[in-house]
Design an enzyme around this catalytic site. Structure first.
Site, short mmCIF file in Angstrom:
data_model
loop_
_atom_site.label_atom_id
_atom_site.label_comp_id
_atom_site.label_asym_id
_atom_site.label_seq_id
_atom_site.Cartn_x
_atom_site.Cartn_y
_atom_site.Cartn_z
CD1 TRP A 325 -3.03 1.42 0.84
CD2 TRP A 325 -1.47 2.43 2.07
NE1 TRP A 325 -3.51 2.67 1.18
CE2 TRP A 325 -2.56 3.31 1.94
CE3 TRP A 325 -0.36 2.86 2.81
CZ2 TRP A 325 -2.59 4.58 2.51
CZ3 TRP A 325 -0.38 4.11 3.37
CH2 TRP A 325 -1.48 4.96 3.22
CG HIS A 326 3.34 2.35 3.28
ND1 HIS A 326 2.68 1.36 3.98
CD2 HIS A 326 3.34 3.45 4.09
CE1 HIS A 326 2.30 1.83 5.15
NE2 HIS A 326 2.67 3.09 5.24
N GLY A 327 3.77 1.78 -1.39
CA GLY A 327 4.44 2.16 -2.62
C GLY A 327 4.74 0.97 -3.52
CG PHE A 477 3.25 6.53 0.91
CD1 PHE A 477 4.14 6.00 0.00
CD2 PHE A 477 3.74 6.95 2.14
CE1 PHE A 477 5.48 5.88 0.30
CE2 PHE A 477 5.08 6.84 2.45
CZ PHE A 477 5.95 6.30 1.53
#
Length: 477
Positions: A325-327, A477
């Site tokens: 989800w963060h990248g 993000f």
């Protein structure tokens, strides 16, 4: 528009005055003002992405009504699935398209197939991960009959696009935020004063701590192959404080700003670096995201109801998904995997629900065991942060290798005494107020102490803040 910009310092008072002086007779007028202000706030980055935000709002607003009006479970499931697929489709295209294309090309190349894949120069819309999750939680809650579908478009649009949380959270729930949007709000001086104090603390953490750590961290991570081992350790530690000051600072500003408008947002941080184990850390770091994955992924997968292998499987899934989800980079996936591994011994020993109370409750000084546990947890967290900060897996591995040599015991040349004094001030202030919602929340029975500390923090901001145009880390993000 950045919170730490002159534009925001002009924007906020204008919206505040209009909200309480012009639109105060009817909460519906206040909601319309908040919606216009939120669209303007978001459009200041790139007005073209306003259409994507509006489409996302319209999609989930319409889907919620269709789900509620469905006469059969199958029909409701169709509308839920359609909403989820479209939402994740847009998120996947803007955020992960190039990642999957590039990795697929590398896989084919490994099997001897030379291909030219179509890589796009895609601009990631700011905040898309956050407002997408707002919409997803809403349609899922309507489907689960936790809330009724919202029929007022303005109210729903404010829930998704409310400017204090729009671009970097916290990730709100319709069950928490919508009821506040749909009722009359009256100005509360004490609540507004409390909001201003939280904003002040957020600015301190962002502009004094995070933005002064950033140049040193950038230099060390960029030149890691020539830095001493002690400097590499320093870089990892300073990044831990950079990302904490940056993201929790944003959350403090968001929560404090919202309190000025009589709306309470979900708490997003609760002094995570005072945690005694990794499980406690994740109950205190980015709380709104952790609880979102718990409620909408971990529990639907079976949660902790099955055997130990199911618990382990579900734990690794949520940590790996959280990392992704963060990248769109393997570094984030490894970061998530490392946290899962750190969490695993606690899960197997069934100690992941220990340490639920505030550390050293009713004591100023923690015990030796608590101190040791905090240091170990912080060390593990810093190690994982190396992958989070590195540009590639090879970068992270090279960085870690560089730590293990004789120069580890040399004094770090990048050490800055003033910066560590400011970090110490932040930690001491938050330690003394760790039972409160945020670090600068001083008891009302001590008004003189309040003023002295507020003036001191304002002085530190004016004298030590980095006033450059420094975006918040979580905008990516």
């Amino acid at each position: 528009m950045l919170f730490n910009s002159i534009a925001f310092l002009i924007f906020l008072p204008i919206v505040f005055i209009l909200y309480w002086q012009v639109c105060n007779k009817n909460y519906k007028y206040q909601n319309m003002l908040l919606l216009v202000a939120s669209f303007y706030f978001y459009g200041c980055w790139d007005w073209r992405f306003l259409f994507l935000l509006m489409f996302s709002i319209g999609l989930d607003y319409f889907s919620g009504i269709k789900i509620e009006n469905s006469k059969t479970k199958k029909e409701a499931t169709f509308w839920l699935t359609l909403s989820i697929v479209i939402n994740l489709g847009f998120l996947g295209f803007f955020k992960y398209y190039n990642f999957f294309i590039e990795n697929f090309a590398e896989l084919l190349h490994a099997f001897g197939f030379g291909v030219n894949m179509w890589v796009l120069k895609i601009i990631l819309p700011v905040g898309i991960s956050f407002y997408t999750f707002h919409g997803l939680s809403y349609v899922i809650d309507v489907y689960k009959k936790r809330i009724p579908a919202e029929r007022n478009y303005v109210d729903y649009a404010v829930f998704v696009s409310y400017f204090p949380l729009l671009v970097a959270g916290p990730i709100e729930r319709a069950t928490h935020l919508l009821p506040q949007i749909q009722k009359k709000r009256t100005f509360d001086y004490e609540k507004a004063k409390d909001g201003m104090a939280q904003i002040l603390w957020g600015f301190f953490k962002k502009m004094v701590i995070a933005d002064n750590c950033a140049p040193i961290v950038n230099e060390i991570f960029t030149n890691y192959h020539t830095e001493s081992a002690s400097n590499l350790v320093l870089g990892a530690v300073l990044f831990a404080f950079q990302i904490y000051g940056d993201f929790s600072g944003y959350s403090d500003i968001a929560l404090g700003t919202s309190r000025l408008f009589g709306i309470e947002l979900l708490k997003n941080f609760s002094y995570p670096y005072f945690s005694r184990d990794i499980a406690e850390f994740w109950r205190r770091w980015h709380i709104s995201l952790s609880s979102w994955f718990r409620d909408y992924l971990y529990i639907p997968l079976g949660g902790s109801k099955g055997g130990m292998w199911m618990k382990i499987r579900n734990t690794f899934i949520i940590f790996l998904v959280s990392g992704f989800w963060h990248g769109a980079n393997w570094t984030f996936i490894i970061w998530g995997g490392l946290n899962a591994l750190f969490f695993l011994p606690l899960l197997i020993a069934e100690k992941n629900r220990h340490n639920l109370e505030v550390v050293a409750m009713n004591r100023i000084i923690p015990s030796l065991k608590e101190t040791f546990s905090i240091i170990i947890t912080f060390t593990l967290t810093c190690f994982a942060w190396i992958f989070f900060r590195a540009e590639s897996v090879s970068h992270a591995i090279g960085y870690i290798k560089g730590i293990f040599n004789d120069s580890l015991f040399a004094f770090p040349t990048q050490f800055r005494g003033v910066l560590f004094a400011l970090i110490a001030f932040m930690l001491i202030t938050e330690w003394m107020n760790r039972t409160h919602d945020y670090g600068l929340k001083i008891q009302d029975k001590k008004p003189v102490l309040q003023r002295v500390i507020y003036i001191l923090v304002a002085y530190l901001i004016l004298n030590f803040a980095n006033f450059g145009s420094n975006e918040f880390i979580y905008f990516q993000f």
